[in-house]
Design an enzyme around this catalytic site. Structure first.
Site, PDB file in Angstrom:
ATOM      1  CE1 TYR A  57      -3.494  -2.681   0.630  1.00  0.00           C
ATOM      2  CE2 TYR A  57      -4.631  -0.699   1.361  1.00  0.00           C
ATOM      3  CZ  TYR A  57      -4.663  -2.015   0.952  1.00  0.00           C
ATOM      4  OH  TYR A  57      -5.865  -2.663   0.869  1.00  0.00           O
ATOM      5  CE  LYS A  81       2.046 -18.042  -3.847  1.00  0.00           C
ATOM      6  NZ  LYS A  81       1.222 -19.268  -3.983  1.00  0.00           N
ATOM      7  CG  ASP A 122      -1.916 -20.588  -2.648  1.00  0.00           C
ATOM      8  OD1 ASP A 122      -1.396 -20.514  -1.519  1.00  0.00           O
ATOM      9  OD2 ASP A 122      -1.381 -21.200  -3.596  1.00  0.00           O
ATOM     10  CG  ASP A 156      -8.058  -4.964   1.604  1.00  0.00           C
ATOM     11  OD1 ASP A 156      -8.976  -4.528   2.313  1.00  0.00           O
ATOM     12  OD2 ASP A 156      -8.035  -4.846   0.360  1.00  0.00           O
ATOM     13  CG  ASP A 211     -13.525  -7.529   2.419  1.00  0.00           C
ATOM     14  OD1 ASP A 211     -13.427  -6.869   3.475  1.00  0.00           O
ATOM     15  OD2 ASP A 211     -13.811  -7.009   1.319  1.00  0.00           O
TER      16      ASP A 211
HETATM   17  C1  IPM Z   1     -10.403  -1.564   4.215  1.00  0.00           C
HETATM   18  C2  IPM Z   1     -10.658  -0.877   2.908  1.00  0.00           C
HETATM   19  C3  IPM Z   1      -9.486   0.065   2.604  1.00  0.00           C
HETATM   20  C4  IPM Z   1      -8.228  -0.758   2.510  1.00  0.00           C
HETATM   21  C5  IPM Z   1      -9.676   0.940   1.346  1.00  0.00           C
HETATM   22  C6  IPM Z   1     -10.969   1.718   1.388  1.00  0.00           C
HETATM   23  C7  IPM Z   1      -8.504   1.850   1.128  1.00  0.00           C
HETATM   24  O1  IPM Z   1     -10.870  -1.802   1.888  1.00  0.00           O
HETATM   25  O2  IPM Z   1     -10.273  -0.845   5.235  1.00  0.00           O
HETATM   26  O3  IPM Z   1     -10.346  -2.788   4.233  1.00  0.00           O
HETATM   27  O4  IPM Z   1      -7.907  -1.321   1.442  1.00  0.00           O
HETATM   28  O5  IPM Z   1      -7.518  -0.875   3.532  1.00  0.00           O
HETATM   29 MN    MN Z   2     -10.909  -3.906   2.554  1.00  0.00          MN
END
Ligand code: IPM
Ligand code: MN
Length: 371
Positions: A145, A195, A227, A251, A255
Site C-alpha cells: 500500500y 506466500k 492461496d 485486506d 473480507d
Molecule cells: C479496508 C478498505 C481500505 C483498505 C480501502 C478503502 C482503502 O478496503 O479498510 O479494508 O484497502 O484498507
Molecule cells: Mn478492505
C-alpha cells in the site's frame, strides 16, 4: 469533575452519516447510565469534503483529530469520486493518509458467527456448527500500500505500472507481538498468512514470526500460504483463532472472514498506534447503493464504537454492555434488511439504533437487580 473523553467523529460518505447517527444514541445512553463525559465533535472527510471544500481531508479535520482522544469514522468514497487520479481519491488521500499519519500499524478485525444469524452463513451447517470466531490482525501502514517506488510509466504497448511490497523486520516484529498477545487472550492459536514459497518479503515474515513464536510457547503457531488459507477458511474455518497478515493479505482475508460470518454489515475494526490512539470504522465500506434509505445495518459502526471504548478509553464494562445488548437483540431475532432471509420482517437503521439503546438500559437494570 469526571474525566473528559473527546471523540472526533467523521461520518464521511454513503451510509456513514446514517449509521453514525445511531452511535450518537448509544453515546447519550452510555454517558447517562455510567456517569461519563464522552464528548464528540464532527468533521468532514472523504467525497463530501471534496464536494464542499475541494479537499477530502481538510486541515480543520486533521486538527480536530489531533485534538481528540480517538476517532470514529463512518466510511469514505463512492462512485462519484472513483474517476479521480489515484492520489486524489478519498480512500487514499484521507483514509490511508490518516492511518499513516497517526502510525496506526495495528488493525484488529474480529468476526464471529452470532447466534440468531447462523442461517446467513454461506457455508454448510456441518461446517459452521463447530463455531466461527476469528480475529484478523493486519499490519496497516506498510507493505504494498505504501511501498516506494510505485508509479506508471512508458507509452502505448510499453506502458507499465509498478508497486513495491516492502517490509522491514522491525515492522513485522511489532505486529507479530500484538498477534501473539491477542492469541494468549483467546484460544492460543496463531496462523501467519504468507506466500513464502514465492516472495522474498513473505520469507522475511515467515522467518521473523517463527523466531518470535519461541517467546510464546503457549501459543500454537503455524503458517499458511495465502492461496491455501482462502480455501481453508471455507473448508474448515473453526480451525482458526488469530490470523496474522501483511497489509494486502489482511485486506483480502478480513473480507472473507466477514462474509463467512454472515454479513459485511457486522464487521467492526480498530486501527491502533503504540499509545492506543486509533481510528474505529466498519470494514464494510460506504455502500452508496443503499445510502439514505434508512435500511443499512448500524451494528458494525456501533461495534466499532464499542471497540473504541475498550481499546482507547479502557472502558470495559461499557464496551461489554453494548456487545451483550447486540448479542441479545440478534438472539431475539431482530434484523436489519441485510440480515433477513426472504420474507422475514426487518427493522430499519434508526429502529435498530434505538433498540440497541433500549437493550443497553435493560441490561444495566438487570445488573442492578442482581446486586
Ligand atoms: C479496508 C478498505 C481500505 C483498505 C480501502 C478503502 C482503502 O478496503 O479498510 O479494508 O484497502 O484498507
Ligand atoms: Mn478492505
Amino acid at each position: 469533575m469526571f474525566k473528559k473523553y473527546k471523540i472526533a467523529i467523521l461520518p464521511g460518505d454513503g451510509i456513514g452519516p446514517e449509521v453514525i447517527k445511531q452511535v450518537y444514541k448509544i453515546i447519550y445512553i452510555i454517558n447517562k447510565i455510567f456517569n461519563l463525559n464522552i464528548i464528540t465533535k464532527e468533521y468532514k472527510i472523504g467525497g463530501i469534503a471534496i464536494d464542499n471544500i475541494d479537499n477530502s481531508l481538510p486541515l480543520n479535520t486533521l486538527l480536530g483529530c489531533l485534538n481528540s482522544n480517538a476517532i470514529l469514522l463512518g466510511s469514505v468514497g463512492g462512485n462519484k469520486w472513483n474517476n479521480l487520479p489515484l492520489k486524489n481519491k478519498p480512500e487514499i488521500k484521507s483514509l490511508l493518509f490518516l492511518r499513516k499519519y497517526f502510525k496506526l500499524f495495528n488493525n484488529l478485525r474480529p468476526s464471529k458467527l452470532y447466534s440468531g444469524l447462523e442461517d446467513l452463513c454461506p457455508l454448510k451447517k456441518e461446517i459452521y456448527i463447530k463455531g466461527l470466531n476469528i480475529l484478523c490482525v493486519r499490519e496497516l501502514i506498510s507493505g504494498i500500500y505504501f511501498g516506494k517506488p510505485k508509479g506508471n510509466n512508458g507509452y502505448k504497448k510499453l506502458e507499465y505500472s509498478f508497486d513495491t511490497e516492502i517490509y522491514y523486520k522491525f515492522e513485522i516484529e511489532k505486529i507479530a507481538h500484538i498477534a501473539f498477545k491477542k492469541a494468549l487472550e483467546r484460544k492460543c492459536k496463531l496462523t501467519l498468512v504468507d506466500k513464502s514459497n514465492v516472495l522474498e518479503s513473505s520469507m522475511l515474515w515467515k522467518k521473523t514470526v517463527s523466531d518470535i513464536s519461541k517467546l510464546y510457547p503457549k501459543v500454537n503457531f503455524n503458517h499458511m500460504y495465502i492461496d491455501n488459507i482462502t480455501m481453508q477458511l471455507i473448508k474448515n474455518p473453526s480451525q482458526f483463532d488469530v490470523i496474522l497478515c501483511s497489509n494486502l493479505f489482511g485486506d483480502i482475508i478480513s473480507d472473507e472472514c466477514a462474509m463467512i460470518s454472515g454479513s459485511i454489515g457486522m464487521l467492526p475494526s480498530a486501527s491502533l498506534n503504540d499509545n492506543n490512539f486509533g481510528i474505529y470504522e466498519p470494514a464494510g465500506g460506504s455502500a452508496p447503493d443503499i445510502a439514505g434509505k434508512n435500511i443499512s445495518n448500524p451494528i458494525a459502526q456501533i461495534l466499532s464504537f464499542s471497540m473504541l471504548l475498550r481499546y482507547s478509553f479502557n472502558l470495559i464494562k461499557e464496551s461489554n454492555i453494548i456487545e451483550n445488548s447486540i448479542n441479545n437483540i440478534l438472539k431475539f431475532g431482530y434484523k436489519t434488511k441485510d440480515l433477513k432471509l426472504n420474507s422475514e420482517k426487518f427493522i430499519n437503521t434508526s429502529e435498530m439504533g434505538s433498540l440497541i439503546s433500549c437493550f443497553i438500559i435493560k441490561e444495566k437494570l438487570n445488573e442492578q437487580d442482581i446486586i
